[in-house]
Motif scaffolding. Structure first.
Motif, PDB file in Angstrom:
ATOM      1  N   SER A  60      35.294 -14.882 -31.427  1.00 46.74           N
ATOM      2  CA  SER A  60      34.167 -14.432 -32.229  1.00 46.74           C
ATOM      3  C   SER A  60      34.663 -13.322 -32.865  1.00 46.74           C
ATOM      4  O   SER A  60      34.019 -12.756 -33.883  1.00 46.74           O
ATOM      5  N   GLY A  61      35.619 -12.578 -32.430  1.00 48.49           N
ATOM      6  CA  GLY A  61      35.929 -10.974 -33.084  1.00 48.49           C
ATOM      7  C   GLY A  61      35.628  -9.959 -32.238  1.00 48.49           C
ATOM      8  O   GLY A  61      36.020  -8.725 -32.608  1.00 48.49           O
ATOM      9  N   GLY A  62      34.846 -10.175 -31.127  1.00 52.97           N
ATOM     10  CA  GLY A  62      34.656  -9.188 -30.239  1.00 52.97           C
ATOM     11  C   GLY A  62      35.538  -8.612 -29.486  1.00 52.97           C
ATOM     12  O   GLY A  62      36.741  -9.109 -29.398  1.00 52.97           O
ATOM     13  N   THR A  63      35.513  -7.358 -28.942  1.00 53.59           N
ATOM     14  CA  THR A  63      36.687  -6.744 -28.197  1.00 53.59           C
ATOM     15  C   THR A  63      36.050  -6.137 -27.077  1.00 53.59           C
ATOM     16  O   THR A  63      34.992  -5.937 -27.049  1.00 53.59           O
ATOM     17  N   HIS A  79      31.585 -10.629 -18.647  1.00 52.44           N
ATOM     18  CA  HIS A  79      30.716 -10.614 -19.527  1.00 52.44           C
ATOM     19  C   HIS A  79      31.398 -10.511 -21.134  1.00 52.44           C
ATOM     20  O   HIS A  79      30.649 -10.756 -22.123  1.00 52.44           O
ATOM     21  N   CYS A  80      32.572 -10.400 -21.089  1.00 56.55           N
ATOM     22  CA  CYS A  80      33.450 -10.120 -22.330  1.00 56.55           C
ATOM     23  C   CYS A  80      33.509 -11.531 -22.961  1.00 56.55           C
ATOM     24  O   CYS A  80      33.557 -11.598 -24.202  1.00 56.55           O
ATOM     25  N   PHE A  81      33.384 -12.699 -22.289  1.00 57.78           N
ATOM     26  CA  PHE A  81      33.405 -14.090 -22.692  1.00 57.78           C
ATOM     27  C   PHE A  81      32.102 -14.549 -22.980  1.00 57.78           C
ATOM     28  O   PHE A  81      31.852 -15.781 -23.003  1.00 57.78           O
ATOM     29  N   LYS A  87      27.076 -20.048 -24.265  1.00 57.41           N
ATOM     30  CA  LYS A  87      28.661 -20.443 -24.926  1.00 57.41           C
ATOM     31  C   LYS A  87      29.414 -19.409 -24.304  1.00 57.41           C
ATOM     32  O   LYS A  87      29.450 -18.168 -24.152  1.00 57.41           O
ATOM     33  N   ILE A  88      30.669 -20.096 -24.005  1.00 56.42           N
ATOM     34  CA  ILE A  88      31.710 -19.166 -23.556  1.00 56.42           C
ATOM     35  C   ILE A  88      32.625 -18.693 -24.957  1.00 56.42           C
ATOM     36  O   ILE A  88      33.286 -19.733 -25.481  1.00 56.42           O
ATOM     37  N   ASP A  89      32.700 -17.729 -24.966  1.00 60.51           N
ATOM     38  CA  ASP A  89      33.591 -16.881 -26.218  1.00 60.51           C
ATOM     39  C   ASP A  89      35.041 -16.722 -25.755  1.00 60.51           C
ATOM     40  O   ASP A  89      35.178 -15.680 -25.247  1.00 60.51           O
TER      41      ASP A  89
END
Length: 271
Positions: A60-63, A79-81, A87-89
């Motif tokens: 998604s572009g998150g870091t 939690h980063c995902f 939904k798993i990012d």
């Protein structure tokens, strides 16, 4: 406990900020820093162990921040995902030794493993994700990596003993730990809080600590300086809202909590 959403804050911070808004931001950060910012910026190019720390980018572009612990494995927060409900990012890139858009080594993330119980304990409110106490011990993940380009750094060793042995090791180190990550106030360079205090090793495999962290530090390594060298013992998980700072310290999840599937990956790579 609050988990900051990196993508939303990064976008917001690019907008014009009024003087009174900037003052409020600084007030909140100062509270999160226990009254004083004790971080230092690590000069590039990073030497060991800092070159094993890198920036994780999800699809998604998150870091977040992650750390190389084997030639093809990195560790971060679960939690980063999970930035959005149901939904798993998935991870996309892990860049070790990241600095100002450049990196020492770039890895494609080919998979991530975390405990299934973690997803069951998340609560979504607007742009925020809160980790319920039942899920707190499971906010740790291992990523499978494939080196795409660059020069691979040496992985950071991680603690592999029992809880009792970890407690003894922490006490011998006088509860002094280190943390480093890509905090949202300058997320293109690595900053670290060296010699911060671990206040409690809890029975559920988490720790309380007083290292200065912000959004972007999620998943960042918490390590001890041992006679054998820097040794990773936990990853940064969460912190209270700034106005609740006096009620709680920051939370990290120790490597004791790695799920069986992650340990199987490590076994297959000889860790």
């Amino acid at each position: 406990m609050k988990r900051w959403v990196i993508a939303v804050l990064a976008l917001w911070l690019t907008l014009p900020v009024r003087a009174e808004d900037e003052a409020q931001i600084q007030k909140e950060r100062l509270a999160l820093f226990f009254g004083h910012d004790d971080r230092i910026n690590i000069p590039a190019p990073y030497a060991a162990p800092y070159n094993a720390i890198g920036r994780l980018e999800v699809k998604s572009g998150g870091t977040c921040t992650a750390t190389l612990i084997a030639p093809d494995l990195a560790i971060t927060a679960a939690h980063c995902f999970l930035m959005t409900p149901r939904k798993i990012d998935a991870g996309r890139w892990f860049m070790a030794g990241f600095h100002d858009g450049k990196y020492q080594a770039r890895y494609q993330v080919t998979g991530q493993v975390f405990h299934p119980k973690f997803r069951q304990g998340l609560r979504y409110e607007g742009d925020d994700v809160y980790i319920e106490p039942s899920a707190a011990p499971y906010d740790i993940a291992v990523m499978k990596l494939k080196l795409k380009d660059g020069q691979a750094p040496e992985p950071m060793p991680f603690f592999q003993g029992s809880r009792k042995q970890l407690m003894q090791t922490i006490l011998r180190a006088e509860q002094q730990i280190n943390q480093g990550g890509f905090a949202e106030d300058h997320d293109t360079i690595l900053s670290a809080h060296l010699g911060c205090t671990l206040t409690q090793l809890r029975r559920n495999g988490t720790i309380f600590h007083r290292c200065d962290t912000l959004s972007g530090d999620s998943g960042s390594p918490i390590w001890l300086d041992l006679p054998t060298g820097p040794t990773l013992i936990a990853v940064q998980s969460s912190a209270p809202d700034w106005f609740n700072r006096k009620l709680a310290d920051n939370v990290g999840v120790t490597v004791l909590q790695l799920p069986p599937a992650a340990r199987k990956l490590m076994k297959n790579t000889g860790q």
